[in-house]
Each structure stands twice: as C-alpha cells, then as structure tokens.
Design a protein around this motif. Structure first.
Motif, PDB file in Angstrom:
ATOM      1  N   ILE A  97      43.353   7.537  22.562  1.00 12.90           N
ATOM      2  CA  ILE A  97      44.542   7.670  23.397  1.00 12.90           C
ATOM      3  C   ILE A  97      45.069   6.275  23.712  1.00 12.90           C
ATOM      4  O   ILE A  97      44.335   5.423  24.211  1.00 12.90           O
ATOM      5  CB  ILE A  97      44.208   8.447  24.679  1.00 12.90           C
ATOM      6  CG1 ILE A  97      43.836   9.878  24.308  1.00 12.90           C
ATOM      7  CG2 ILE A  97      45.366   8.414  25.661  1.00 12.90           C
ATOM      8  CD1 ILE A  97      43.318  10.697  25.443  1.00 12.90           C
ATOM      9  N   THR A  98      46.343   6.043  23.407  1.00 14.02           N
ATOM     10  CA  THR A  98      46.902   4.714  23.608  1.00 14.02           C
ATOM     11  C   THR A  98      48.414   4.803  23.757  1.00 14.02           C
ATOM     12  O   THR A  98      49.039   5.754  23.309  1.00 14.02           O
ATOM     13  CB  THR A  98      46.548   3.784  22.431  1.00 14.02           C
ATOM     14  OG1 THR A  98      47.064   2.480  22.685  1.00 14.02           O
ATOM     15  CG2 THR A  98      47.100   4.298  21.109  1.00 14.02           C
ATOM     16  N   HIS A  99      48.989   3.781  24.419  1.00  8.69           N
ATOM     17  CA  HIS A  99      50.450   3.666  24.414  1.00  8.69           C
ATOM     18  C   HIS A  99      50.891   2.571  23.453  1.00  8.69           C
ATOM     19  O   HIS A  99      52.085   2.314  23.301  1.00  8.69           O
ATOM     20  CB  HIS A  99      50.982   3.361  25.824  1.00  8.69           C
ATOM     21  CG  HIS A  99      50.535   2.033  26.374  1.00  8.69           C
ATOM     22  ND1 HIS A  99      49.522   1.917  27.295  1.00  8.69           N
ATOM     23  CD2 HIS A  99      50.948   0.782  26.121  1.00  8.69           C
ATOM     24  CE1 HIS A  99      49.347   0.638  27.588  1.00  8.69           C
ATOM     25  NE2 HIS A  99      50.198  -0.070  26.888  1.00  8.69           N
ATOM     26  N   ASP A 100      49.929   1.928  22.782  1.00  8.07           N
ATOM     27  CA  ASP A 100      50.210   0.793  21.906  1.00  8.07           C
ATOM     28  C   ASP A 100      50.239   1.255  20.454  1.00  8.07           C
ATOM     29  O   ASP A 100      49.199   1.484  19.834  1.00  8.07           O
ATOM     30  CB  ASP A 100      49.137  -0.280  22.110  1.00  8.07           C
ATOM     31  CG  ASP A 100      49.491  -1.599  21.427  1.00  8.07           C
ATOM     32  OD1 ASP A 100      50.147  -1.564  20.373  1.00  8.07           O
ATOM     33  OD2 ASP A 100      49.087  -2.648  21.951  1.00  8.07           O
ATOM     34  N   ARG A 154      60.882   6.539  16.964  1.00 12.60           N
ATOM     35  CA  ARG A 154      61.609   5.318  16.590  1.00 12.60           C
ATOM     36  C   ARG A 154      61.789   4.402  17.783  1.00 12.60           C
ATOM     37  O   ARG A 154      61.696   3.174  17.660  1.00 12.60           O
ATOM     38  CB  ARG A 154      62.959   5.675  15.951  1.00 12.60           C
ATOM     39  CG  ARG A 154      62.829   6.296  14.558  1.00 12.60           C
ATOM     40  CD  ARG A 154      64.162   6.314  13.836  1.00 12.60           C
ATOM     41  NE  ARG A 154      65.060   7.322  14.362  1.00 12.60           N
ATOM     42  CZ  ARG A 154      65.129   8.571  13.921  1.00 12.60           C
ATOM     43  NH1 ARG A 154      64.328   8.970  12.930  1.00 12.60           N
ATOM     44  NH2 ARG A 154      65.974   9.420  14.451  1.00 12.60           N
ATOM     45  N   GLN A 155      62.030   5.003  18.957  1.00 15.18           N
ATOM     46  CA  GLN A 155      62.193   4.182  20.162  1.00 15.18           C
ATOM     47  C   GLN A 155      60.881   3.522  20.560  1.00 15.18           C
ATOM     48  O   GLN A 155      60.857   2.348  20.949  1.00 15.18           O
ATOM     49  CB  GLN A 155      62.715   5.042  21.319  1.00 15.18           C
ATOM     50  CG  GLN A 155      63.038   4.246  22.587  1.00 15.18           C
ATOM     51  CD  GLN A 155      64.118   3.201  22.343  1.00 15.18           C
ATOM     52  OE1 GLN A 155      65.201   3.513  21.847  1.00 15.18           O
ATOM     53  NE2 GLN A 155      63.827   1.952  22.679  1.00 15.18           N
ATOM     54  N   ALA A 168      57.622  -1.586  20.866  1.00 16.21           N
ATOM     55  CA  ALA A 168      56.316  -2.223  20.680  1.00 16.21           C
ATOM     56  C   ALA A 168      56.505  -3.631  20.127  1.00 16.21           C
ATOM     57  O   ALA A 168      57.003  -3.788  19.013  1.00 16.21           O
ATOM     58  CB  ALA A 168      55.462  -1.386  19.726  1.00 16.21           C
ATOM     59  N   PRO A 169      56.106  -4.675  20.875  1.00 12.34           N
ATOM     60  CA  PRO A 169      56.342  -6.050  20.400  1.00 12.34           C
ATOM     61  C   PRO A 169      55.753  -6.341  19.032  1.00 12.34           C
ATOM     62  O   PRO A 169      56.374  -7.018  18.218  1.00 12.34           O
ATOM     63  CB  PRO A 169      55.681  -6.909  21.481  1.00 12.34           C
ATOM     64  CG  PRO A 169      55.699  -6.067  22.714  1.00 12.34           C
ATOM     65  CD  PRO A 169      55.516  -4.654  22.218  1.00 12.34           C
ATOM     66  N   ALA A 170      54.547  -5.837  18.751  1.00 10.49           N
ATOM     67  CA  ALA A 170      53.905  -6.138  17.469  1.00 10.49           C
ATOM     68  C   ALA A 170      54.635  -5.490  16.297  1.00 10.49           C
ATOM     69  O   ALA A 170      54.541  -5.966  15.161  1.00 10.49           O
ATOM     70  CB  ALA A 170      52.450  -5.684  17.488  1.00 10.49           C
ATOM     71  N   ASP A 223      53.107   0.589  30.445  1.00  9.63           N
ATOM     72  CA  ASP A 223      53.087   1.110  29.081  1.00  9.63           C
ATOM     73  C   ASP A 223      54.232   0.487  28.284  1.00  9.63           C
ATOM     74  O   ASP A 223      55.116  -0.172  28.826  1.00  9.63           O
ATOM     75  CB  ASP A 223      53.114   2.637  29.059  1.00  9.63           C
ATOM     76  CG  ASP A 223      54.426   3.244  29.512  1.00  9.63           C
ATOM     77  OD1 ASP A 223      55.488   2.747  29.110  1.00  9.63           O
ATOM     78  OD2 ASP A 223      54.397   4.226  30.275  1.00  9.63           O
ATOM     79  N   VAL A 224      54.206   0.688  26.983  1.00 12.78           N
ATOM     80  CA  VAL A 224      55.080  -0.068  26.087  1.00 12.78           C
ATOM     81  C   VAL A 224      56.558   0.183  26.373  1.00 12.78           C
ATOM     82  O   VAL A 224      57.386  -0.739  26.287  1.00 12.78           O
ATOM     83  CB  VAL A 224      54.734   0.242  24.609  1.00 12.78           C
ATOM     84  CG1 VAL A 224      55.040   1.681  24.249  1.00 12.78           C
ATOM     85  CG2 VAL A 224      55.460  -0.712  23.674  1.00 12.78           C
TER      86      VAL A 224
END
Length: 534
Positions: free
Chosen positions: A213-216, A254-255, A260-262, A454-455
């Motif tokens: 589970i992640t927001h990244d 897509r958003q 996400a910076p990376a 979160d992102v």
C-alpha cells in the motif's frame, strides 16, 4: 502455470458509522494476490487503501463493517470469522508491516521480546527458543549485532532499524501473505531503498505474496507486479504495473503520475545557473556542536535572491540544525551567518528586538504543521500571532491581513474560525505558509514541508510554493530528503553528509554529474522515471 492465489478480495464494500451518519469508504473492490507476487494498492489519502488493509486482517475498528463481498485467504473464506479466529490467522497466515514503527512498537519492551512474542503467542516456540529465533530474525532482516540490538528498546534504534524490526515481527510466524501499509513513507531515500529491497528479497526467498500500500507511484513502479488504483473507495484502474503506469487509461491515474516527482521530473522549468549579485542568505564556515560532537562542521553555502536552494542529506546530516541556526532558533559556535545583509556572530542568541527584526526577513516552516500550530488557537489567531507579537496593526487590521493571507494560499476566509484539528493535512500546511508570509518576509526556510503529505496534496502545496515564489519574489532554502522533488523544483543544491558540505552547485549539474560519492549514492536510491507512451 499460475502461482497459487494467497488472497482473493471480491466485490468488497466497507462502511463506517460516524456521528454524522453512515459513510461508505470502500466500494466493490476486487483484487488477487498470488504467491511470490506484489500487488500495489495506490491512491491519495482517503481513497480507502488502509481500510482494505484492515479488512483483510479482520482489524476494522468497531464502527467499521464489511457490507458486501468476500475475502478469501489461501482458499478459505474469512469474511465472517470471529475475533478469536482472526487472531489465530494474524501472524501465521498474514504478516503486517505498518507505517509508523515508533507508534507500533511497545516503548517499554525490548525489541527482541517483541519479535519473540509472536512465536510465544502462537505456540510456535517456547520462551527460550523464541528469543533465540528472534535474534536470528533480526539478523535475517539485516540488523547488525542482532543479539545486542535484541536487548535494546525502540527509542535506541534508528527509523530504518525500527522498520526492519517490524518486518522481523511480520515474518516471525512464517506467513505466506504480507500486508505492507506505507512501510517507508517516513524514511530517507537510501533507507527506503534498503527496506524495499529487503522486502523484495524476502518475497523471492520465501515466496511471499505482498499487498504493498503506497501513495508513491514511483515506488509502485519499481516494486510491484500489478497495480490497483483507488479513488474515493472505487477501483479506477487495475492491471500489470508496466501497463498501468506507462499507458494509463484513467484520468485519475494520469493525474497521480503527473503529481509524482519521480515520474514527472520536468514539471517545472528551473534556471540552470544562479543569478549574479549579493546572496540574500549566506553562511560561511558554520560550526555547531552539541557537547564535543560537531553537528555542522565548516558548512558554507549561498542562497541567491529569488531562487530555490535545496539542502539535502539523510537524517542526521545536519539539515534541520542548519535551518534552526539560520532562523535564529539556536546559536552556533564558529563561522558567520548573513541574512539579507545582517551579520550574526557566533555564541550570540538573538535578543527580543533582533528576533522581531529577523522575523520580518526570514520565516521558518516546520515539517509537522500540526505540531507548529497551537491546538487551542483558531486558524485566524494562529496566522495573526506574528502580527500581534510584533505589534503590527489594530485588531481589525490583523483580521484583514489574516483574510488576505488565507486568500494568498488558496484557503477561504471562513477557515479562520476553525481549529487546526478540524482541517486536513494539506490545509494545515497552507495555514502554516500563510502564517509565515503574513509579515511579508523575503526568505522562507522550508524544513521538509511536504514529507507528511500524499503525492496529490504534495503536488498542490508545491504548486502553491512555486506560484508564491514567482509572484512575491521569495527566496527559499528548501530542506528535503526527497531528491525527486528537489530535481523538479530547485535551482541550486547543497549536499550534507554527517554535518559536512560534500557538494554544491546547480541542480542540473549536480544531478547529472555528481562529484561526491555520497551524492551518487543518494541519487542511485531515487526511483527512476519509466518510459512514457507517446
């Protein structure tokens, strides 16, 4: 041949009963986790990710209940299990790695005892054998001197070590399924990489099925086989990770990728060279000691007017100490600090008059907005406090300035009457910015201002920071361990390692061709951006 399905979630719906009524949180969610595979569940805060994690472990709070669907673990339907039956599964069939190690470990129990407890409770080993096995597990997860560390208490270990302890606890009962709920969100990029590599290694060696589970999305791209994208409790998109993240079909996905910076390194166009002229902020040969230990050892850097200068490094590198020195919150032992032409000398604390003068030039924005705001104050009172302390304006004037400050950061004036605990994390970060800007300082020192977000919310706050910097001509010293974000937004970067400056220069130059091995290690730990479909 397909691997066995360890977890099957079919049509799951979950709701919470609150004082304001019944609130659906998860709606008709389905996913399968096979042996040896990782399914990433991604989405912003409030999307239902952690509720799914709780539901598949029978850990929903008392006001939560499954209203539809089935949960099957290793072929057995478990949705209607009793509390006792769930307890028998947790730790043996299902392992759990939570987000917050300090909040998840008992501060009064030794680390080894907490690992051994899983084995003792499930009668997998006697007390003496359980403690021997605990040391072996600590070694398995990469903790050095495991026998010595087993006797330590949680506060004696670093964040990365604590996360490894939680992984040791999660795998102690040899479960086939692992639930990892944001297991690295509070960690430096290099520690984050080591923890995720450890989970990958354990998955391969033990054939674990993992719900990550992640927001990244950058982490999901590098550490999962398939992705389930959640938004407001609904599945917006699901499929193989490479398919979903390289060629997303849903606008929401897509958003998330754009945020996400990376995955979107070129979102902001930044200057390659710093402008000429007198720097607005400068430290020369700065030394700060705690006792005999130098925390900052001969650090020199310059922040040019109207630029974003990033200060990066792992925890313990001295970033926050440098910020506190610059903000006048602590003294320093040697060197010189120059803030907009005003020179400060070693060993001298700012008196009240100089504190007020400095507050009009430089403001510091701390990492945790909730801790920065007095819970007894309304938002309006918190923003007006710098004006009141500096005896600026009448009460009516200050109310007007609060309204202007809220508008500047994109918040409604009605928020002024609410308390910090009544608004979201992203709103609190905007409030802290409004408070920092109310005296119209030309310099902001931003200490990890988005690390707890979160992102999606992070992207909104960063957009705001960039807009304010351009509109108001602000200069930022931006402190962060997120090199993906620094690559996006900063003009210049200085790299600290154990209190020493190892590299400084334009971000484009330093990131493309780092001269210091430490900088290279930091950059190597940043998830790369996948290729994008045309």
């Amino acid at each position: 041949m397909n691997s066995p399905v360890l977890l099957s979630v079919s049509g799951l719906s979950v709701e919470y009963t609150t004082r304001s009524g019944v609130r659906p949180v998860v709606r008709d969610v389905s996913l399968d986790v096979q042996q040896g595979r990782v399914v990433a569940v991604v989405g912003q805060s409030g999307s239902g990710k952690s509720t799914i994690a709780r539901a598949v472990q029978g850990l929903l709070p008392e006001n939560g209940r499954v209203t539809a669907g089935q949960i099957t673990i290793a072929g057995t339907e478990v949705t209607g299990l009793s509390a006792g039956e769930w307890r028998a599964l947790r730790g043996t069939s299902i392992g759990f790695v939570p987000q917050d190690p300090l909040g998840s470990l008992d501060p009064l129990k030794r680390v080894g005892d907490q690992v051994a407890e899983v084995l003792i409770v499930h009668r997998l080993a006697g007390r003496r054998a359980a403690h021997r096995r605990a040391v072996e597990l600590l070694e398995t997860v990469g903790i050095k001197e495991p026998a010595r560390r087993a006797a330590d208490y949680p506060h004696q270990l670093s964040g990365g070590q604590l996360q490894r302890v939680l992984i040791a606890i999660a795998i102690a009962g040899d479960p086939a399924l692992l639930i990892a709920d944001e297991p690295t969100s509070a960690l430096d990029v290099t520690v984050q990489q080591r923890i995720l590599n450890l989970l990958d290694e354990l998955r391969r060696d033990r054939g674990l099925g993992v719900v990550f589970i992640t927001h990244d999305l950058a982490l999901a791209e590098h550490h999962s086989d398939s992705v389930v994208v959640l938004h407001e409790g609904h599945v917006r998109e699901a499929g193989p990770t490479t398919t979903v993240l390289i060629n997303p079909q849903a606008e929401y996905t897509r958003q998330l990728i754009a945020d996400a910076p990376a995955l979107s390194p070129d979102k902001y166009a930044r200057a390659a060279e710093a402008p000429a002229g007198e720097p607005i902020l400068q430290v020369t040969d700065l030394v700060k000691r705690y006792g005999d230990t130098p925390v900052l050892d001969g650090v020199s850097l310059k922040v040019q007017r109207g630029t974003i200068h990033a200060l990066v490094g792992e925890s313990g590198s001295g970033k926050t100490t440098a910020a506190r020195v610059l903000a006048g919150l602590t003294t320093f032992d040697a060197g010189q600090v120059r803030v907009d032409g005003v020179v400060r000398e070693p060993h001298r604390a700012l008196d009240r008059a100089r504190q007020r003068a400095q507050a009009r030039i430089l403001q510091m924005v701390h990492q945790n907005p909730l801790a920065s705001l007095d819970p007894r104050f309304t938002i309006g009172e918190a923003i007006a406090e710098p004006l009141r302390i500096n005896r600026i304006g009448s009460r009516a004037d200050r109310r007007l300035e609060v309204t202007r400050a809220l508008d500047r950061v994109g918040l409604p004036a009605s928020l002024a009457e609410r308390k910090p605990g009544e608004i979201s994390g992203g709103q609190r970060q905007r409030v802290v910015l409004a408070r920092a800007l109310v005296l119209s300082p030309p310099i902001l020192v931003l200490d990890e201002p988005t690390s707890a977000l979160d992102v999606t919310v992070q992207a909104q706050v960063v957009d705001l920071l960039i807009e304010l910097q351009r509109d108001l001509g602000l200069s930022y010293l931006f402190i962060s361990h997120d090199l993906s974000l620094i690559r996006q937004i900063a003009d210049q970067v200085s790299v600290l390692e154990h209190g020493r400056l190892v590299e400084t220069g334009p971000v484009s130059h330093v990131f493309a061709a780092p001269s210091a091995p430490y900088t290279q290690r930091l950059l190597d730990a940043v998830p790369g951006a996948p290729a994008r479909a045309a």
